[in-house]
Design an enzyme around this catalytic site. Structure first.
Site: not given
Length: 583
Positions: A188, A380
Site C-alpha cells: 500500500k 482499491s
C-alpha cells in the site's frame, strides 16, 4: 448612503447575472429547437480523431454547442468506440484521420481505441495517423493505422517507460510536520511519499512489474503491426537509437516523413478529390449525434462511475456514495432495465462510501445481472465496488487490485509552535475527544485505536472480495496487501474474469439477461442547461480551463493532488497511490 450603494450595486449585479442566464437559456432553447436532431454528415467524409483529447467515460454536453458552431459536445469513450464501429459500414465515411502527437487517454482507454481502429480497418477503409512528435502512448494507438507519418523535423519517442514518485518526507521533516500514518498492506504505497524518502522494496517490485507488463504489450503489438520482432524494438530503446524523425523512418517505426499539407494531400488522393476542394472532415461530437440509436422496451443500464469515491453526494467527476446508491437502486427497481453494466474508472477513495456502493451492487445483483467493466483504473475502492459483479471485465492495461487501507492524521504542533509561533489549548469532556485534531500528537492508545480501525476495514475489504470472487480470505490476503495488478495479471490471480472492452461487457449482459433486442440507458443522467448553470458546473469548467491555461496542465494536476490529500485526513481510505505517472 454607503449602505444604499452596497444594496444598489448588489441588486444591479444580481439583475445582470439573471439577464445573462435567462439569455443563455433562451438562446439554448431556440438553438435546440431550430437545429436538426440528426446533423447532416454529407458524403465522402473522413472522421478526425485527435488522441490529445482525453475521452471521459461518459459524454459531456457543452452548453454552448447550441449557440456556437465551433462549440462541440464531448463524446465519451464508449461513444467514440461505437462511432468507429458504426463507421465501418457507413458509406458516407471513407476513412479516419488520426492525430497522434499526444495521447490524453490512459492505457486501457488507448487499448479500446486501438482495437476499434483495427476492427474498422477490416472494412478496407483507410486509417492514416500523423503526429509532429509522437509520444509512446500516442504511437501505440497509431500502430493500428494503415500508414503512420511524422513531421520531418519531429519524431517518435521510443525510449521505454519510466515512472517517478515525488517524496515529501524530507520537506515535512524540515517543517516539523509528523504525518502519523496508519496502513494495512505492505504494497500500500499511497502513504510512502509522507513516511519514506524513496520507494520501499515492495513498491519498487510492484511498479517494476506493472511497467514491464505495459511495456511488453507495447513491444508485442508494435512488433505485430510493424512486421518486426520485440527483441529488435527493445534494442532500439535500450541503445537510444531513435533520436530523430529520420531514425524513426530508417528503423520502420513510421512509413514516411511528411508535413501536414502532404498528409492532407494523400487523404485527398484517397478521396479522389482535388486539393482545392473543401474536404469533409467530420468531428466525433457531430458524427455521434448522426448515429441511429435503438429505442427498445428492454434496456441495459450503463452506469458510469468515474473519479474519486467520496462520502455524500459528491461533485462532478466524483463518485458520491449518496448519488450512486440512488442510481443503482433506481436501475434495480426499474422493470424495463433487464441488466446493468457498471463501468468503473476510479483509484478509490473513502472506505465507507465504497462499502455503501458495494451494498447496492450486491442488492441489484439479486434482481438482475450486473456486469462490471473496468476502465483505466479500478483500484482499491474502485475494486471494492467492482468485486461482486456477476462477471468482471478488464482491459489488459487496466490497473486494479490495490486491496488495502490507510489513514493519515498530521501532527502539526511543532510546525505551528516553532515555525509560526502559534500554540493551542483545549478543554475536553472525555479523554479521547478530538482525536483527529492536527494541532497535537496522538497518544499511544489513540494510535492503537486508529490502527485497529484500519485493520478492521482491511478485514472487511478482504471479506467482500472473498465473497464476490468465491475465494478464501487467506488467499485474498496473499494477493491483496495493497498490491496493484494489470488486467492481464488480475485474471491470473482471480480478481478479474475476462479481458474485454465495455462493448464486450454489454454483450455479456445481454446474453445473461437473454436479450436479443435492447437499448441502453446511461447514468448519471445528463443535466439540463439550467441545471448546469445553477449548479455551477459551467463556471467550474471555465475556472478549471483558466487555471490550466495559467499554470499549465502538469502543475494544475499537482495542485489538485495536494487538495486531494487534505480530504484524506482522518478518513480511512481505500485508495491507490497517486496516479501512476508513466512516461
Amino acid at each position: 448612503m454607503k449602505s444604499f450603494f452596497k444594496i444598489f450595486f448588489a441588486t444591479l449585479l444580481a439583475l445582470v447575472l439573471f439577464t445573462v442566464i435567462a439569455f443563455l437559456v433562451l438562446a439554448y432553447m431556440v438553438g435546440k429547437a431550430t437545429s436538426p436532431d440528426k446533423p447532416e454528415i454529407g458524403t465522402n467524409g473522413v472522421l478526425v480523431l485527435d488522441l490529445s483529447t482525453g475521452f471521459k467515460e461518459q459524454s459531456q454536453d457543452n452548453p454552448l454547442s447550441a449557440l456556437f458552431s465551433d462549440a462541440e459536445d464531448a463524446p465519451g469513450l464508449h461513444d467514440v468506440v461505437r462511432m468507429i464501429e458504426y463507421a465501418k459500414t457507413d458509406s458516407a465515411v471513407k476513412g479516419i484521420y488520426l492525430k497522434a502527437s499526444g495521447n490524453g487517454n490512459g492505457f486501457a482507454a488507448s487499448e479500446e481505441l486501438r482495437q476499434a481502429l483495427l476492427h474498422f480497418r477490416e472494412s478496407k477503409k483507410f486509417v492514416i495517423a500523423y503526429g509532429e512528435v509522437m509520444s509512446q502512448k500516442a504511437y501505440y494507438v497509431a500502430t493500428a493505422a494503415d500508414k503512420v507519418y511524422c513531421h520531418p523535423n519531429g519524431g517518435v519517442d521510443w525510449s521505454g517507460y519510466s515512472s517517478s514518485v515525488m517524496f515529501l518526507k524530507g520537506l515535512l521533516d524540515k517543517l516539523e510536520i509528523e504525518p502519523q500514518v496508519f496502513f494495512a498492506g505492505k504494497f500500500k504505497s499511497a502513504t510512502e511519499p509522507f513516511r519514506v524518502t524513496q520507494m520501499t522494496d515492495a513498491n519498487r517490485l510492484q511498479t517494476t512489474v506493472l511497467l514491464n507488463d505495459l511495456y511488453s504489450r507495447l513491444l508485442l503489438n508494435t512488433a505485430t503491426a510493424r512486421h518486426t520482432d520485440t527483441a529488435a524494438l527493445h534494442a532500439l530503446a535500450n541503445n537510444g537509437t531513435i533520436q530523430s524523425a529520420s531514425d524513426a523512418l530508417k528503423y520502420n517505426l513510421v512509413d514516411g516523413l511528411k508535413y501536414d499539407d502532404q498528409v492532407k494531400a494523400e487523404i485527398f488522393r484517397l478521396l479522389h478529390i482535388k486539393e482545392t476542394e473543401h474536404p469533409n472532415f467530420i468531428l466525433p461530437g457531430k458524427y455521434v449525434k448522426s448515429i441511429d440509436t435503438s429505442d427498445e422496451k428492454d434496456k441495459i443500464a450503463l452506469i458510469y462511475a468515474q473519479g474519486d469515491i467520496v462520502d455524500g453526494k459528491g461533485q462532478e467527476d466524483e463518485i458520491g456514495s449518496d448519488q450512486y446508491k440512488n442510481i443503482i437502486r433506481k436501475a434495480r427497481f426499474d422493470k424495463s432495465v433487464k441488466a446493468i453494466v457498471f463501468r468503473v474508472n476510479s483509484p478509490g477513495g473513502s472506505a465507507l462510501a465504497s462499502d455503501v456502493i458495494w451494498r447496492e451492487i450486491s442488492l441489484a445483483r439479486k434482481e438482475k445481472p450486473v456486469i462490471v467493466s473496468m476502465g483505466d483504473l479500478a483500484a482499491s475502492g474502485g475494486y471494492y465496488i467492482s468485486c461482486n459483479g456477476d462477471s468482471v471485465f478488464a482491459d489488459p492495461g487496466t490497473l486494479t487490485g490495490s486491496i488495502g487501507v490507510f489513514s493519515i492524521i498530521p501532527n502539526m504542533q511543532s510546525f505551528f509552535k516553532n515555525k509560526l509561533g502559534i500554540t493551542f489549548d483545549r478543554v475536553k469532556t472525555a479523554p479521547y475527544a478530538g482525536i483527529t485534531d492536527a494541532s497535537k500528537p496522538l497518544t499511544e492508545i489513540e494510535k492503537h485505536f486508529l490502527q485497529a480501525d484500519v485493520d478492521s476495514i482491511y478485514y472487511t475489504f478482504k471479506s467482500r472480495v472473498a465473497e464476490g470472487r468465491k475465494k478464501s480470505i487467506d488467499y485474498i490476503d496473499s494477493i491483496a496487501q495493497g498490491r496493484v495488478w494489470t488486467g492481464e495479471r488480475a485474471i491470473e490471480v482471480g480478481l478479474v474474469d475476462r479481458i474485454g472492452t465495455m462493448q464486450d461487457a454489454i454483450a455479456s449482459a445481454a446474453h445473461m439477461a437473454k436479450l436479443k433486442n435492447y437499448s441502453t440507458a446511461e447514468y448519471p443522467e445528463k443535466k439540463s442547461l439550467l441545471e448546469q448553470l445553477l449548479g455551477g458546473s459551467v463556471s467550474q469548467t471555465i475556472r478549471v480551463n483558466m487555471a490550466k491555461e495559467e499554470i499549465g496542465a502538469t502543475d494544475y494536476q499537482m495542485l489538485q493532488q495536494v487538495k486531494k490529500v487534505k480530504t484524506w485526513f482522518g478518513i480511512p481510505q481505500t485508495r491507490m497511490a497517486f496516479d501512476l505517472n508513466v512516461e
